[in-house]
Design a protein around this motif. Structure first.
Motif, PDB file in Angstrom:
ATOM      1  N   TYR A 251       0.965  -1.488  -0.069  1.00 44.15           N
ATOM      2  CA  TYR A 251      -0.436  -0.139   0.033  1.00 44.15           C
ATOM      3  C   TYR A 251       0.605   1.489   0.226  1.00 44.15           C
ATOM      4  N   ASP A 252       1.279   1.135   0.784  1.00 41.79           N
ATOM      5  CA  ASP A 252       2.581   2.271   0.823  1.00 41.79           C
ATOM      6  C   ASP A 252       3.505   3.031  -0.218  1.00 41.79           C
ATOM      7  N   LYS A 253       3.990   1.915  -1.139  1.00 43.18           N
ATOM      8  CA  LYS A 253       4.526   2.297  -2.891  1.00 43.18           C
ATOM      9  C   LYS A 253       3.610   2.235  -3.137  1.00 43.18           C
ATOM     10  N   LEU A 254       2.414   2.053  -3.241  1.00 47.95           N
ATOM     11  CA  LEU A 254       1.082   2.597  -4.693  1.00 47.95           C
ATOM     12  C   LEU A 254       0.732   3.621  -4.352  1.00 47.95           C
ATOM     13  N   GLU A 255       0.766   4.637  -2.426  1.00 46.15           N
ATOM     14  CA  GLU A 255       0.428   5.356  -1.882  1.00 46.15           C
ATOM     15  C   GLU A 255       1.327   6.183  -2.600  1.00 46.15           C
ATOM     16  N   GLU A 256       2.741   6.269  -2.453  1.00 46.75           N
ATOM     17  CA  GLU A 256       3.674   6.869  -3.026  1.00 46.75           C
ATOM     18  C   GLU A 256       3.631   7.099  -4.385  1.00 46.75           C
ATOM     19  N   LYS A 257       3.305   6.083  -5.229  1.00 43.97           N
ATOM     20  CA  LYS A 257       2.670   6.174  -6.453  1.00 43.97           C
ATOM     21  C   LYS A 257       1.569   7.384  -7.603  1.00 43.97           C
ATOM     22  N   TYR A 258       0.851   6.696  -6.222  1.00 47.20           N
ATOM     23  CA  TYR A 258      -1.261   7.661  -6.316  1.00 47.20           C
ATOM     24  C   TYR A 258      -1.141   8.283  -6.304  1.00 47.20           C
ATOM     25  N   GLY A 259      -0.249   8.403  -4.258  1.00 48.09           N
ATOM     26  CA  GLY A 259      -1.245   9.490  -3.553  1.00 48.09           C
ATOM     27  C   GLY A 259      -2.381   8.437  -2.494  1.00 48.09           C
ATOM     28  N   PRO A 260      -2.902   9.733  -1.535  1.00 48.32           N
ATOM     29  CA  PRO A 260      -3.421   8.851  -0.179  1.00 48.32           C
ATOM     30  C   PRO A 260      -4.853   9.250  -0.511  1.00 48.32           C
ATOM     31  N   ILE A 261      -5.172   9.630  -1.809  1.00 48.79           N
ATOM     32  CA  ILE A 261      -6.664   9.223  -2.483  1.00 48.79           C
ATOM     33  C   ILE A 261      -7.179   8.034  -2.964  1.00 48.79           C
ATOM     34  N   ALA A 262      -6.534   7.681  -3.901  1.00 50.93           N
ATOM     35  CA  ALA A 262      -6.850   6.437  -4.332  1.00 50.93           C
ATOM     36  C   ALA A 262      -6.417   5.366  -3.625  1.00 50.93           C
ATOM     37  N   ARG A 263      -5.413   5.190  -2.839  1.00 46.68           N
ATOM     38  CA  ARG A 263      -4.920   4.315  -1.439  1.00 46.68           C
ATOM     39  C   ARG A 263      -5.787   4.194  -0.328  1.00 46.68           C
ATOM     40  N   THR A 264      -7.023   4.847  -0.440  1.00 47.45           N
ATOM     41  CA  THR A 264      -8.132   4.648   0.135  1.00 47.45           C
ATOM     42  C   THR A 264      -9.219   4.133  -1.136  1.00 47.45           C
ATOM     43  N   CYS A 265      -9.639   5.067  -1.399  1.00 47.71           N
ATOM     44  CA  CYS A 265     -10.899   4.857  -2.282  1.00 47.71           C
ATOM     45  C   CYS A 265     -10.339   3.812  -3.633  1.00 47.71           C
ATOM     46  N   GLY A 266      -8.923   3.766  -4.301  1.00 45.88           N
ATOM     47  CA  GLY A 266      -8.907   2.638  -4.641  1.00 45.88           C
ATOM     48  C   GLY A 266      -8.801   3.470  -6.483  1.00 45.88           C
ATOM     49  N   ASN A 267     -10.331   2.971  -7.534  1.00 44.73           N
ATOM     50  CA  ASN A 267     -10.872   3.930  -8.446  1.00 44.73           C
ATOM     51  C   ASN A 267     -11.912   4.190  -7.995  1.00 44.73           C
ATOM     52  N   TYR A 268     -11.928   5.185  -8.370  1.00 47.90           N
ATOM     53  CA  TYR A 268     -13.107   6.311  -7.514  1.00 47.90           C
ATOM     54  C   TYR A 268     -13.765   7.253  -8.722  1.00 47.90           C
ATOM     55  N   VAL A 269     -14.846   7.935  -8.111  1.00 53.37           N
ATOM     56  CA  VAL A 269     -14.969   9.321  -9.104  1.00 53.37           C
ATOM     57  C   VAL A 269     -15.884  10.109  -8.246  1.00 53.37           C
TER      58      VAL A 269
END
Length: 361
Positions: A251-269
């Motif tokens: 998760y931490d690596k993905l958050e570094e790449k995509y940010g904290p909102i994507a970490r929590t929400c995944g794919n979102y609108v």
């Protein structure tokens, strides 16, 4: 002396008719007492006076021994928040460190006393409309009182909304389960949606595949006309069920790449509707979004498909309404719907019981 609260200016009250009375349900997320004096003080009591039409309908008083315990638990809770999502959780920027938080009911000059999470739910002939916070403390051997008044308001949506999915669903982790979404400022009135199988069971066995959930891949629709102001579609899903959820390191690596909102929400609108109400749809299948930032959408338009991305343990749709575009700072709002019924075929406007069956036309 200074009192700060979250929410800051007013508390949203969810109001229901129960028999011949009215149920009021509201939540004070955080109370801070700052000692702005040059001398230490000691808190004796903290009292919540619940008011309706100018009348005191109930009082709750915490004395020194209980307050001392609440201080310790409050500090533990604050220290659980990741620094980049503090405002999402409590509705304000990080205000504390180890040197400025009081660890007991004695508050040294310049320090602050923290009281976390008070849930109010009561029946009365009339709606609760005010909360008075009263703190008694001793300063230089003299007892004094500090009061703070907060409006308690019944929020009414400014738009007409339909449910974000069609068919029969089970709604979980709603506002009445205060240890779930309600602890978070931006999603206080959020809920999760899934579907039961043909045996009326919500299957969640070890090592299930996402496609084993009957609602995986079901269409998500816009609850009203609006503009897409934020979205993300590249966050990977968990390939299987709970035992295979991503590790914190992943998760931490993905958050570094995509940010904290994507970490929590995944794919979102996130869609902006009239009068500054914003709807949020989370955990969808990667690349399943049918919209982009700046797109205008119509009520009922398909915007994506239910998946298992972000902070999710199984396929489901997380939904909530809020008062701003930024999910890291906006305030959660109740969302009332025009097209849903309960299992008894009665029209309702809000999921108000955890695990209730919702039928969306």
């Amino acid at each position: 002396m200074e009192i700060l609260t979250s929410p800051k200016d007013s508390i949203i009250n969810v109001v229901r008719s129960v028999a011949d009375k009215v149920e009021s349900d509201f939540y004070l997320r955080l109370l801070i007492l700052r000692n702005t004096l040059t001398v230490p003080i000691n808190i004796n009591t903290l009292t919540f006076k619940i008011m309706s039409q100018g009348k005191n309908v109930k009082e709750i008083t915490y004395r020194e021994d209980i307050l001392a315990d609440r201080v310790k638990s409050g500090i533990e809770e604050l220290n659980c928040y990741r620094e980049n999502i503090v405002s999402e959780c409590i509705g304000m920027e990080k205000f504390w460190n180890d040197s400025n938080i009081a660890t007991s009911t004695t508050i040294e000059s310049g320090k602050q006393f923290v009281f976390m999470g008070e849930h109010f739910k009561l029946l009365n002939e009339t709606i609760v409309d005010e909360l008075i916070i009263s703190i008694t403390y001793v300063e230089n051997e003299t007892e004094k009182v500090l009061n703070c008044k907060m409006p308690v308001i019944e929020y009414k949506n400014k738009n007409k909304y339909i449910f974000p999915v069609k068919g029969t669903w089970i709604a979980t982790d709603i506002y009445s389960t205060i240890d779930s979404h309600r602890w978070c400022y931006n999603s206080e009135f959020a809920f999760d949606l899934g579907q039961l199988d043909n045996n009326l069971l919500f299957i969640n066995k070890d090592y299930m595949d996402n496609v084993d959930f009957v609602h995986y891949g079901k269409k998500v629709v816009a609850i009203a006309d609006g503009e897409v102001v934020d979205c993300f579609t590249r966050f990977p899903e968990h390939s299987l069920g709970y035992p295979n959820k991503m590790s914190k390191e992943e998760y931490d690596k993905l958050e570094e790449k995509y940010g904290p909102i994507a970490r929590t929400c995944g794919n979102y609108v996130i869609i902006k509707h009239l009068y500054d109400e914003y709807s949020v749809y989370c955990h969808m299948i990667p690349e399943s979004l049918t919209v982009n930032i700046g797109d205008r959408v119509g009520q009922g338009q398909v915007i994506g498909k239910i998946g298992n991305s972000g902070n999710s343990i199984c396929p489901h749709l997380h939904f909530h309404l809020m008062d701003g575009k930024d999910i890291l700072s906006a305030k959660g709002l109740p969302c009332y719907f025009t097209n849903i019924k309960n299992i008894f075929n009665q029209f309702i406007d809000l999921p108000d019981e955890d695990g209730m069956i919702i039928i969306a036309e």
